[in-house]
Scaffold this motif. Structure first.
Motif, PDB file in Angstrom:
ATOM      1  N   SER A  51     -78.834 -32.141  26.409  1.00 60.19           N
ATOM      2  CA  SER A  51     -78.576 -33.514  25.987  1.00 60.19           C
ATOM      3  C   SER A  51     -79.469 -33.931  25.013  1.00 60.19           C
ATOM      4  O   SER A  51     -79.152 -34.865  23.906  1.00 60.19           O
ATOM      5  N   MET A  52     -80.562 -33.943  25.308  1.00 59.63           N
ATOM      6  CA  MET A  52     -81.609 -34.640  24.407  1.00 59.63           C
ATOM      7  C   MET A  52     -82.278 -33.681  23.043  1.00 59.63           C
ATOM      8  O   MET A  52     -82.126 -34.140  21.761  1.00 59.63           O
ATOM      9  N   VAL A  53     -81.802 -32.590  23.455  1.00 59.41           N
ATOM     10  CA  VAL A  53     -81.962 -31.784  22.047  1.00 59.41           C
ATOM     11  C   VAL A  53     -80.420 -32.067  21.210  1.00 59.41           C
ATOM     12  O   VAL A  53     -80.155 -32.183  19.748  1.00 59.41           O
ATOM     13  N   MET A  54     -79.600 -32.220  21.491  1.00 57.44           N
ATOM     14  CA  MET A  54     -77.777 -32.940  21.126  1.00 57.44           C
ATOM     15  C   MET A  54     -78.208 -33.951  20.453  1.00 57.44           C
ATOM     16  O   MET A  54     -77.266 -34.557  19.153  1.00 57.44           O
ATOM     17  N   ASP A  55     -79.080 -34.701  21.298  1.00 60.67           N
ATOM     18  CA  ASP A  55     -79.141 -36.422  20.477  1.00 60.67           C
ATOM     19  C   ASP A  55     -80.069 -35.861  19.367  1.00 60.67           C
ATOM     20  O   ASP A  55     -80.005 -36.923  18.282  1.00 60.67           O
ATOM     21  N   ARG A  56     -80.884 -35.104  19.240  1.00 55.38           N
ATOM     22  CA  ARG A  56     -81.963 -34.933  18.284  1.00 55.38           C
ATOM     23  C   ARG A  56     -80.851 -34.439  16.796  1.00 55.38           C
ATOM     24  O   ARG A  56     -80.986 -34.885  14.953  1.00 55.38           O
ATOM     25  N   ARG A  81     -67.635 -26.583  27.082  1.00 52.71           N
ATOM     26  CA  ARG A  81     -66.536 -26.759  26.849  1.00 52.71           C
ATOM     27  C   ARG A  81     -66.956 -28.259  27.667  1.00 52.71           C
ATOM     28  O   ARG A  81     -66.407 -29.771  26.751  1.00 52.71           O
ATOM     29  N   ARG A  82     -66.999 -28.334  29.283  1.00 51.15           N
ATOM     30  CA  ARG A  82     -68.217 -29.686  29.940  1.00 51.15           C
ATOM     31  C   ARG A  82     -68.704 -30.111  29.278  1.00 51.15           C
ATOM     32  O   ARG A  82     -69.271 -31.593  28.998  1.00 51.15           O
ATOM     33  N   PHE A  83     -70.036 -28.986  29.068  1.00 49.24           N
ATOM     34  CA  PHE A  83     -71.291 -30.109  27.663  1.00 49.24           C
ATOM     35  C   PHE A  83     -71.329 -30.470  26.756  1.00 49.24           C
ATOM     36  O   PHE A  83     -71.502 -31.675  26.506  1.00 49.24           O
ATOM     37  N   GLU A  85     -67.651 -31.931  25.621  1.00 50.69           N
ATOM     38  CA  GLU A  85     -67.153 -33.151  25.667  1.00 50.69           C
ATOM     39  C   GLU A  85     -67.944 -34.156  26.819  1.00 50.69           C
ATOM     40  O   GLU A  85     -68.027 -35.381  26.475  1.00 50.69           O
ATOM     41  N   ALA A  86     -68.915 -33.813  27.362  1.00 46.16           N
ATOM     42  CA  ALA A  86     -69.770 -34.882  27.570  1.00 46.16           C
ATOM     43  C   ALA A  86     -70.762 -36.133  26.756  1.00 46.16           C
ATOM     44  O   ALA A  86     -71.574 -36.899  26.955  1.00 46.16           O
ATOM     45  N   ASN A  87     -70.863 -34.855  25.973  1.00 45.42           N
ATOM     46  CA  ASN A  87     -71.610 -35.253  24.621  1.00 45.42           C
ATOM     47  C   ASN A  87     -71.039 -35.806  23.437  1.00 45.42           C
ATOM     48  O   ASN A  87     -71.492 -35.291  22.312  1.00 45.42           O
ATOM     49  N   GLY A  88     -69.426 -36.706  23.843  1.00 42.98           N
ATOM     50  CA  GLY A  88     -68.264 -36.593  22.505  1.00 42.98           C
ATOM     51  C   GLY A  88     -67.915 -35.627  21.543  1.00 42.98           C
ATOM     52  O   GLY A  88     -67.234 -36.058  21.084  1.00 42.98           O
ATOM     53  N   PHE A  89     -67.798 -34.431  21.785  1.00 43.56           N
ATOM     54  CA  PHE A  89     -67.057 -33.558  21.484  1.00 43.56           C
ATOM     55  C   PHE A  89     -65.840 -33.651  21.443  1.00 43.56           C
ATOM     56  O   PHE A  89     -65.517 -33.794  23.088  1.00 43.56           O
ATOM     57  N   GLU A  90     -65.234 -33.620  20.911  1.00 41.81           N
ATOM     58  CA  GLU A  90     -63.748 -33.948  21.284  1.00 41.81           C
ATOM     59  C   GLU A  90     -62.476 -31.959  20.529  1.00 41.81           C
ATOM     60  O   GLU A  90     -63.016 -31.427  19.589  1.00 41.81           O
ATOM     61  N   PHE A  91     -61.547 -31.582  21.672  1.00 44.86           N
ATOM     62  CA  PHE A  91     -61.577 -30.546  20.889  1.00 44.86           C
ATOM     63  C   PHE A  91     -60.088 -31.136  19.435  1.00 44.86           C
ATOM     64  O   PHE A  91     -59.627 -31.803  20.122  1.00 44.86           O
ATOM     65  N   VAL A  92     -60.488 -29.893  18.750  1.00 46.25           N
ATOM     66  CA  VAL A  92     -59.880 -30.073  17.546  1.00 46.25           C
ATOM     67  C   VAL A  92     -58.361 -28.683  17.795  1.00 46.25           C
ATOM     68  O   VAL A  92     -57.503 -29.134  17.427  1.00 46.25           O
ATOM     69  N   ARG A  93     -58.679 -27.274  18.127  1.00 42.10           N
ATOM     70  CA  ARG A  93     -57.438 -26.029  18.305  1.00 42.10           C
ATOM     71  C   ARG A  93     -58.043 -25.445  18.624  1.00 42.10           C
ATOM     72  O   ARG A  93     -59.702 -25.400  19.446  1.00 42.10           O
ATOM     73  N   ILE A 103     -60.670 -18.448  21.235  1.00 42.64           N
ATOM     74  CA  ILE A 103     -61.995 -18.958  20.210  1.00 42.64           C
ATOM     75  C   ILE A 103     -61.421 -21.076  20.724  1.00 42.64           C
ATOM     76  O   ILE A 103     -60.549 -21.237  20.157  1.00 42.64           O
ATOM     77  N   LEU A 104     -62.343 -21.806  20.444  1.00 43.62           N
ATOM     78  CA  LEU A 104     -62.237 -23.514  20.798  1.00 43.62           C
ATOM     79  C   LEU A 104     -62.992 -23.924  19.500  1.00 43.62           C
ATOM     80  O   LEU A 104     -64.196 -23.808  19.215  1.00 43.62           O
ATOM     81  N   PHE A 105     -61.944 -24.862  19.231  1.00 41.50           N
ATOM     82  CA  PHE A 105     -62.511 -25.467  18.172  1.00 41.50           C
ATOM     83  C   PHE A 105     -63.310 -26.714  18.190  1.00 41.50           C
ATOM     84  O   PHE A 105     -61.940 -27.423  19.184  1.00 41.50           O
ATOM     85  N   TYR A 106     -63.893 -27.510  18.413  1.00 46.66           N
ATOM     86  CA  TYR A 106     -65.052 -28.858  18.855  1.00 46.66           C
ATOM     87  C   TYR A 106     -65.364 -29.420  17.680  1.00 46.66           C
ATOM     88  O   TYR A 106     -65.628 -28.987  16.878  1.00 46.66           O
TER      89      TYR A 106
END
Length: 111
Positions: A51-56, A81-83, A85-93, A103-106
């Motif tokens: 999550s720290m790297v994702m913030d960067r 998926r959990r990671f 979504e917990a970091n604010g990404f939303e499912f697209v398709r 394949i999931l797109f976020y």
């Protein structure tokens, strides 16, 4: 390509691309970073480093005036998926490949 370090120890890596025509052909990319090859070293997983790297990554996108961070990954990776979504990404398709692999797109919208 970015290498994340704790002192001199490499603890993770990621790549940011300006385009990804194979998975996102409808996106020109000027306002998007496509996140690829995001990974954290085994000894650092589950410690909050991800999550720290994702913030960067989010900060880099904002600094470069991007509006989105987009990613795709295998649908059977529930922990991803959990990671995301917990970091604010939303499912697209989702896209199911001819061999049945999902394949999931976020995407994450920079505010």
């Amino acid at each position: 390509m970015y290498i994340c370090k704790n002192g001199s120890d490499p603890i993770g890596a990621f790549m940011l691309k300006d385009e990804n025509r194979f998975w996102w052909p409808e996106i020109e990319g000027e306002d998007t970073f496509f996140l690829k090859k995001f990974g954290i070293a085994e000894g650092y997983r589950g410690t909050g480093v991800s999550s720290m790297v994702m913030d960067r990554i989010k900060a880099l996108a904002k600094e470069r005036n991007k509006k989105f961070i987009r990613i795709e990954f295998y649908g059977d990776r529930g922990y991803l998926r959990r990671f995301y979504e917990a970091n604010g990404f939303e499912f697209v398709r989702q896209r199911v490949m001819p061999d049945g692999i999902e394949i999931l797109f976020y995407e994450y919208r920079i505010v």
